[in-house]
Structures are given as structure tokens and as C-alpha cells.
Design a protein around this motif. Structure first.
Motif, PDB file in Angstrom:
ATOM      1  N   ALA A   1      -5.608  26.070   5.560  1.00 53.71           N
ATOM      2  CA  ALA A   1      -6.468  26.528   6.648  1.00 53.71           C
ATOM      3  C   ALA A   1      -7.785  25.759   6.651  1.00 53.71           C
ATOM      4  CB  ALA A   1      -6.722  28.029   6.517  1.00 53.71           C
ATOM      5  N   ASP A   2      -8.339  25.505   5.472  1.00 54.01           N
ATOM      6  CA  ASP A   2      -9.568  24.713   5.378  1.00 54.01           C
ATOM      7  C   ASP A   2      -9.332  23.287   5.874  1.00 54.01           C
ATOM      8  OD1 ASP A   2     -11.003  26.828   4.346  1.00 54.01           O
ATOM      9  OD2 ASP A   2     -10.754  26.212   2.245  1.00 54.01           O
ATOM     10  N   LEU A   3      -8.187  22.720   5.517  1.00 54.67           N
ATOM     11  CA  LEU A   3      -7.886  21.352   5.950  1.00 54.67           C
ATOM     12  C   LEU A   3      -7.733  21.273   7.467  1.00 54.67           C
ATOM     13  CD1 LEU A   3      -5.363  20.282   3.151  1.00 54.67           C
ATOM     14  CD2 LEU A   3      -7.727  19.516   3.447  1.00 54.67           C
ATOM     15  N   HIS A   4      -7.326  22.383   8.074  1.00 55.98           N
ATOM     16  CA  HIS A   4      -7.195  22.427   9.528  1.00 55.98           C
ATOM     17  C   HIS A   4      -8.487  22.907  10.194  1.00 55.98           C
ATOM     18  CE1 HIS A   4      -2.964  21.425  10.254  1.00 55.98           C
ATOM     19  NE2 HIS A   4      -2.679  22.049   9.118  1.00 55.98           N
ATOM     20  N   HIS A   5      -9.546  23.056   9.404  1.00 53.46           N
ATOM     21  CA  HIS A   5     -10.871  23.424   9.921  1.00 53.46           C
ATOM     22  C   HIS A   5     -10.866  24.786  10.607  1.00 53.46           C
ATOM     23  CE1 HIS A   5     -11.975  19.323   8.944  1.00 53.46           C
ATOM     24  NE2 HIS A   5     -11.036  18.861   9.759  1.00 53.46           N
ATOM     25  N   LEU A   6     -10.031  25.698  10.094  1.00 60.91           N
ATOM     26  CA  LEU A   6     -10.068  27.066  10.599  1.00 60.91           C
ATOM     27  C   LEU A   6     -11.247  27.798   9.968  1.00 60.91           C
ATOM     28  CD1 LEU A   6      -6.295  28.127  10.452  1.00 60.91           C
ATOM     29  CD2 LEU A   6      -7.525  26.977  12.297  1.00 60.91           C
ATOM     30  N   GLY A   7     -11.866  28.702  10.736  1.00 58.19           N
ATOM     31  CA  GLY A   7     -12.940  29.508  10.178  1.00 58.19           C
ATOM     32  C   GLY A   7     -12.426  30.404   9.070  1.00 58.19           C
TER      33      GLY A   7
END
Length: 335
Positions: free
Chosen positions: A113-119
Motif C-alpha cells: 500500500a505504501d509503494l502504491h502511495h495509498l494513505g
């Protein structure tokens, strides 16, 4: 797949298309000019022996490596000139689960999720949703190193879905799984297509897997596509299809054997095997002969080659140059 479904599939927008893809490593030609068109919301299976070029095809289409020549588009975006847009639409699950065994299942998903720039909040919601969908909620806080092979593959696929890709490349996704875990993965793949309209590009050496999942199948050998079609279309390409007539007594078998020139008689099972390619025209011709000659069979069953036969024949592992023969009656028969 029936004709109506096939026609509907053929008119869908292409999720994946390629023209003349070529790739060599030194003197070794890995891909020798392959063309592809895969409609949205379908499962496409690429079969081939080891070294046929399956993984290379996936790597080119997913922008991991460049082709030497040819063109390819993913969701309408050129893989060479618009690679970032391609990556925004795809997910890739390789032959081996790309999970971190030192992290928990939840931590692996949050990392994606961090790699996909999700909050932070969105990432946690997405992780919880995927853990529930893949029945990993109870194992969410356990280190992945303790997971079975099937659980690791489920988590790997869940991580691929964090970014909500519209097109997913699955490179031999069930390698090494036991039959039960393999069937669980099949159900997950089916649901992705049915519920979300995802397009799946699947490479596999499990022929049953392609038969179970794929709308269309292509066979790749020595860098070339040697056949493409539905499972049933491919099976009809291969000699070996036949109709089996079962009789209640030896007299009925003998009478039928005198009618057909190209039948194989089995006295022990009281059956007659007649070459037939499975087409409606050939079956109709066979039934007409049976009707006109008064052959009295107890039952009739159709037998067609399976994907094992297709794979072995088309990849050069056995010779099968002759087409299946249509049923033939003896000219001298006056029945």
C-alpha cells in the motif's frame, strides 16, 4: 465456450495486444515474432514447455524488459513509450511468491500500500479487505515464514491486487501447490474475472489449469505461437478423437464391425472404436450410417483428445500429421 460467447468475446476491446514481438539473447532466439490480442475481462493462457518463451513474453508485456523488435500495448498504452501508464494498470505475480517472510501478512500488504502511495487509512482498509477476501484474516498478524505454500501464494496474489490492477499477469501461479491449494487459487482467479472484470494473462504448465480457467489458449514452442483457440478448438486439431459404440453381445459387435472400414474392435469389452474428429458433420455422418445399416449399439460415447495430447503434439513431442478420419462404411454393405 459456445459460438455466441466466442463472438461476444472477439468484439471486446483488447486489454493486451502485440504485433511481431521478437527477443534474442545472443544467438538464442527466445521469441520469434508473436502476435496477441486478448479481450478485456477474459482469461488467456499461454502454454509451452520450459524455455519456450513464456516468462520472456510476460516480462516484455509488463515492461520488465524490452523486446528487440515488435510492438505491444496494454490497455491502449505502448509498453515502450508509455511504460508508466502500463504499470499503473497491471499487477504481476511471478513463479515464486514475492513475500517477505520476516513480516506478517498484514505488514506485507501495508508495505505494498505504501509503494502504491495509498494513505495510511486507505492502506489499512485495503489490507483488511484483501485479508478477508483471501481468508487470511486469522493469520494476518503471523509471520509469513510460518505459512504453507498455498497461503504464501494467496498472499502474493493479494499483494498484487493492492493497487487494483485491471490486467494481471500470473506466471505459473500454482507451481508447487498441492491439488487443494491449486483449486483454491483457481476459484480466486475466476472470481477476479467474474466479479471485477479483470483481465488475466496466465502462463502455466498445468494443462488442466488452462482447461479449467482460460477463455482462450495459445501454445508457444521455440519462440513461436503454434496454435491458438478455445480448449475445445485446440483439442479438435489433434488426431485421436473417436466414437465408441458399446454392444450387448458379440453378434451385434461383429455385425457393426462388418460395416465400418476404419474401426478398432475390442472383443473383451464388446466395443467398437471409430475415428471421429468430434465435429457435428462427422457425428451426423456416423449416425446416418448406423441408422441406414441397422447397427444395434447399446450406447454411443464421444472421446476427444485432451490438452495433454494437444501439448505433446503441437510442441513436437510426437508426430501426428494425419487428420482424423471421418467414419466410412464398406461399399459392399447392403444393409
Amino acid at each position: 465456450m459456445n459460438n455466441a460467447t466466442t463472438a461476444a468475446t472477439s468484439t471486446r476491446t483488447a486489454a493486451i495486444s502485440a504485433l511481431g514481438l521478437r527477443k534474442s539473447y545472443g544467438d538464442k532466439v527466445v521469441l520469434d515474432g508473436i502476435d496477441l490480442r486478448i479481450p478485456e475481462g477474459t482469461v488467456f493462457a499461454l502454454l509451452g514447455p520450459n524455455g519456450a518463451g513464456k516468462t520472456t513474453t510476460v516480462e516484455i508485456l509488463s515492461t520488465l524488459i524490452a523486446a528487440d523488435s515488435g510492438e505491444a500495448w496494454i490497455g491502449g498504452h505502448d509498453v515502450t513509450t508509455d511504460a508508466d501508464s502500463v504499470r499503473d494498470q497491471i499487477g504481476v505475480t511471478g513463479q515464486f511468491a514475492a513475500v517477505d517472510g520476516l513480516l506478517t501478512a498484514e505488514e506485507n500488504l501495508l508495505l505494498m500500500a505504501d509503494l502504491h502511495h495509498l494513505g495510511r487509512g486507505e492502506g489499512r482498509r485495503r489490507a483488511a479487505e484483501l485479508l478477508e477476501r483471501f481468508e487470511l484474516t486469522e493469520a494476518a498478524r503471523k509471520n509469513v515464514a510460518t505459512f504453507s505454500g498455498g497461503m504464501r501464494r494467496k498472499l502474493d496474489l493479494a499483494m498484487t491486487l493492492v493497487g487494483r490492477p485491471r490486467i494481471i499477469f500470473l506466471d505459473e501461479p500454482t507451481t508447487g501447490l498441492d491439488p487443494r491449494s491449486r483449486r483454491v487459487m483457481w476459484e480466486l482467479i475466476r472470481n477476479l474475472v467474474a466479479d471485477q472484470g479483470v483481465t488475466i494473462f496466465l502462463t502455466t504448465q498445468y494443462l488442466e489449469e488452462a482447461d479449467q480457467l482460460a477463455d482462450r489458449i495459445a501454445v508457444l514452442d521455440h519462440g513461436k505461437l503454434v496454435a491458438e483457440g478455445t480448449a475445445e478448438e485446440l483439442k479438435r486439431l489433434i488426431p485421436g478423437g473417436h466414437v465408441r459404440l458399446q454392444f450387448s453381445d458379440a453378434a451385434g459387435l461383429t455385425e457393426a464391425a462388418s460395416v465400418f472400414d476404419v474401426a478398432t474392435r475390442d472383443d473383451e469389452s464388446l466395443s467398437l472404436q471409430i475415428p471421429n474428429n468430434g465435429s457435428i458433420a462427422n457425428l451426423r455422418a456416423l449416425l446416418a450410417i448406423i441408422d441406414s445399416t441397422g447397427v444395434r449399439a447399446e450406447s454411443l460415447t464421444m472421446h476427444t483428445p485432451d490438452l495433454d495430447d494437444v501439448f505433446l503434439t503441437l510442441t513436437g513431442r510426437q508426430n501426428a500429421d494425419a487428420a482424423p478420419a471421418a467414419p466410412a462404411a464398406r461399399k459392399e454393405s447392403n444393409r
